[in-house]
Scaffold this motif. Sequence first.
Motif, mmCIF file in Angstrom:
data_model
loop_
_atom_site.group_PDB
_atom_site.id
_atom_site.type_symbol
_atom_site.label_atom_id
_atom_site.label_comp_id
_atom_site.label_asym_id
_atom_site.label_seq_id
_atom_site.Cartn_x
_atom_site.Cartn_y
_atom_site.Cartn_z
ATOM 1 N N LEU A 22 30.250 34.781 16.195
ATOM 2 C CA LEU A 22 29.246 34.673 17.259
ATOM 3 C C LEU A 22 29.966 34.638 18.595
ATOM 4 O O LEU A 22 31.011 34.010 18.720
ATOM 5 C CB LEU A 22 28.438 33.383 17.088
ATOM 6 N N LEU A 23 29.407 35.309 19.571
ATOM 7 C CA LEU A 23 30.044 35.360 20.877
ATOM 8 C C LEU A 23 29.085 34.845 21.943
ATOM 9 O O LEU A 23 27.865 34.946 21.789
ATOM 10 C CB LEU A 23 30.474 36.792 21.199
ATOM 11 N N ALA A 24 29.666 34.299 23.005
ATOM 12 C CA ALA A 24 28.859 33.757 24.107
ATOM 13 C C ALA A 24 29.033 34.635 25.334
ATOM 14 O O ALA A 24 30.006 35.359 25.439
ATOM 15 C CB ALA A 24 29.338 32.337 24.412
ATOM 16 N N PRO A 25 28.091 34.576 26.271
ATOM 17 C CA PRO A 25 28.367 35.219 27.555
ATOM 18 C C PRO A 25 29.519 34.487 28.245
ATOM 19 O O PRO A 25 29.833 33.361 27.889
ATOM 20 C CB PRO A 25 27.056 35.056 28.328
ATOM 21 N N GLY A 26 30.163 35.120 29.198
ATOM 22 C CA GLY A 26 31.303 34.489 29.858
ATOM 23 C C GLY A 26 32.556 34.613 29.024
ATOM 24 O O GLY A 26 32.728 35.567 28.272
ATOM 25 N N LEU A 27 33.408 33.603 29.121
ATOM 26 C CA LEU A 27 34.725 33.676 28.484
ATOM 27 C C LEU A 27 34.712 33.222 27.026
ATOM 28 O O LEU A 27 34.300 32.106 26.716
ATOM 29 C CB LEU A 27 35.721 32.828 29.290
ATOM 30 N N ASN A 28 35.160 34.089 26.144
ATOM 31 C CA ASN A 28 35.380 33.772 24.728
ATOM 32 C C ASN A 28 36.876 33.825 24.472
ATOM 33 O O ASN A 28 37.521 34.824 24.813
ATOM 34 C CB ASN A 28 34.707 34.809 23.832
ATOM 35 N N ILE A 29 37.416 32.766 23.885
ATOM 36 C CA ILE A 29 38.848 32.766 23.585
ATOM 37 C C ILE A 29 39.036 32.773 22.075
ATOM 38 O O ILE A 29 38.562 31.888 21.366
ATOM 39 C CB ILE A 29 39.542 31.524 24.190
ATOM 40 N N VAL A 30 39.724 33.794 21.596
ATOM 41 C CA VAL A 30 40.017 33.907 20.169
ATOM 42 C C VAL A 30 41.434 33.387 19.965
ATOM 43 O O VAL A 30 42.389 33.940 20.507
ATOM 44 C CB VAL A 30 39.931 35.385 19.709
ATOM 45 N N VAL A 31 41.544 32.296 19.203
ATOM 46 C CA VAL A 31 42.848 31.655 19.066
ATOM 47 C C VAL A 31 43.266 31.598 17.600
ATOM 48 O O VAL A 31 42.431 31.437 16.707
ATOM 49 C CB VAL A 31 42.858 30.249 19.720
ATOM 50 N N GLY A 32 44.559 31.776 17.367
ATOM 51 C CA GLY A 32 45.072 31.700 16.009
ATOM 52 C C GLY A 32 46.559 31.995 16.014
ATOM 53 O O GLY A 32 47.093 32.501 17.006
ATOM 54 N N ASP A 33 47.221 31.672 14.895
ATOM 55 C CA ASP A 33 48.648 31.957 14.793
ATOM 56 C C ASP A 33 48.875 33.457 14.692
ATOM 57 O O ASP A 33 47.926 34.225 14.587
ATOM 58 C CB ASP A 33 49.225 31.240 13.555
ATOM 59 N N ASN A 34 50.135 33.823 14.649
ATOM 60 C CA ASN A 34 50.465 35.236 14.531
ATOM 61 C C ASN A 34 49.993 35.815 13.204
ATOM 62 O O ASN A 34 49.954 35.121 12.201
ATOM 63 C CB ASN A 34 51.976 35.443 14.676
ATOM 64 N N ALA A 35 49.630 37.088 13.235
ATOM 65 C CA ALA A 35 49.262 37.862 12.033
ATOM 66 C C ALA A 35 48.030 37.316 11.307
ATOM 67 O O ALA A 35 47.878 37.504 10.105
ATOM 68 C CB ALA A 35 50.448 37.955 11.074
ATOM 69 N N GLN A 36 47.136 36.629 12.035
ATOM 70 C CA GLN A 36 45.931 36.090 11.392
ATOM 71 C C GLN A 36 44.730 37.029 11.543
ATOM 72 O O GLN A 36 43.755 36.921 10.806
ATOM 73 C CB GLN A 36 45.583 34.716 11.978
#
Length: 384
Positions: A22-36
């Motif tokens: 699910l995404l929001a208007p404005g800033l979405n930050i996708v975070v995770g370790d490498n190669a995920q």
Amino acid sequence: MSSYLRALRLVNFRNYADATVLLAPGLNIVVGDNAQGKTNLLEAVSFAVTGSTPRTPNDPEIVRWGEDFTRTEMRVSLNGGSGGEERKVAVGYAPGQKKRLTVDGAPAPSLTAYAAGGAGVRVVTFFPDDIRIVKGAPADRREFLDDLLSSMRPTYARAVAEYAKAVQQRNQLLRRIRDGFSSERTLSTWDRKVVDFGTTVLEGRAAAIQPLASLFGDAVRALYGPEKAALRYSHSAPLEEYAEALREARGADIERGTTSVGPHRDDFVVLFGGVSMTTYGSQGQQRLGTLALKFAAREYLRAQTGQDPVLLFDDVMSELDKRRRGYLSEYFLGSTQAVITTTNLEYFEEKVLEKAWVVRISGGSVSQDTRAGATNRAGKPETA
Ligand SMILES: Nc1ncnc2c1ncn2[C@@H]1O[C@H](COP(=O)(O)OP(=O)(O)O)[C@@H](O)[C@H]1O
Ligand SMILES: [Mg+2]
């Protein structure tokens, strides 16, 4: 108000078996370790919006290993969601078969029409490899321009494709003439076709380059410094002399078996303080130059279409200093929608994180963040 993405489902897309984000208007930050799967997720968003991946010309790569098809489904909130109006789009792809693109259940007329805003929204992407637009060959820069203009107008996209085909056929004919299998008279028909499509391409680029150059200058000032930056189109033959130049090149073209004049031989120069960044730029300058080109593309799309495109920026914070990270955070917060990947949330200040929607990625699975800040946010996605 501009459209934005509400939700995306990925089926058999790279390392995702079946995931919904699910995404929001404005800033979405996708975070995770490498190669995920952060970059893969951004790629999937772009694929869902345009029907193609910006990362590879080799579509089969995106299909999850061991599977025989991939599919993305997306819900787009139209006009800022004010009227509650929504569009549902899907792209299905099985190697060897035609892509299936649907808009609210009905087949899209063509891939070019779909890519030029058919999904109800446009994107501007930044992947680390995009540095080749500044650093790389003329073909990389032409592709940047052509993709941008194609995302605005299907007629331009068609002209680019038809032009490439016509040049290829002309080249074949040139070789046949050289080898004595055809007469030179047959060339006129092809030349006319080449010039027709080529003129559409040249006109499209000519109309865009000045406004883009000025937006690029603004972006470089904001991102880099007071350096005077510019873009300069370099023609193999200017528009007014195009048909004549092609005719004049005939003899040489027959000898070489290739077409030496036209938009497929053009380039544009990226200048900081009058110096070509392709030849003399440091890695850092080339990267900032690329970012500035993307910012210019975003502003240009805004001005031309009246809609703010969605920004998809992959791992853009890691190589920037604190001041520039701050600038980018504000830029993303001020956009209709931005989806940004990072391995490290510490690149964002707390006051920025409070306004952002955070998506966690691990091994091709998505978990929406429940940070207090993110859930308090006015425009947060509804659950489910
Ligand atoms: N077609 C595919 N099928 C399955 N896995 C894939 C496919 N293409 C890439 N991958 C895997 O996806 C993983 C995550 O990639 P990526 O999105 O680039 O990670 P990151 O989070 O570092 O951006 C990699 O380990 C890669 O091996
Ligand atoms: Mg990555």
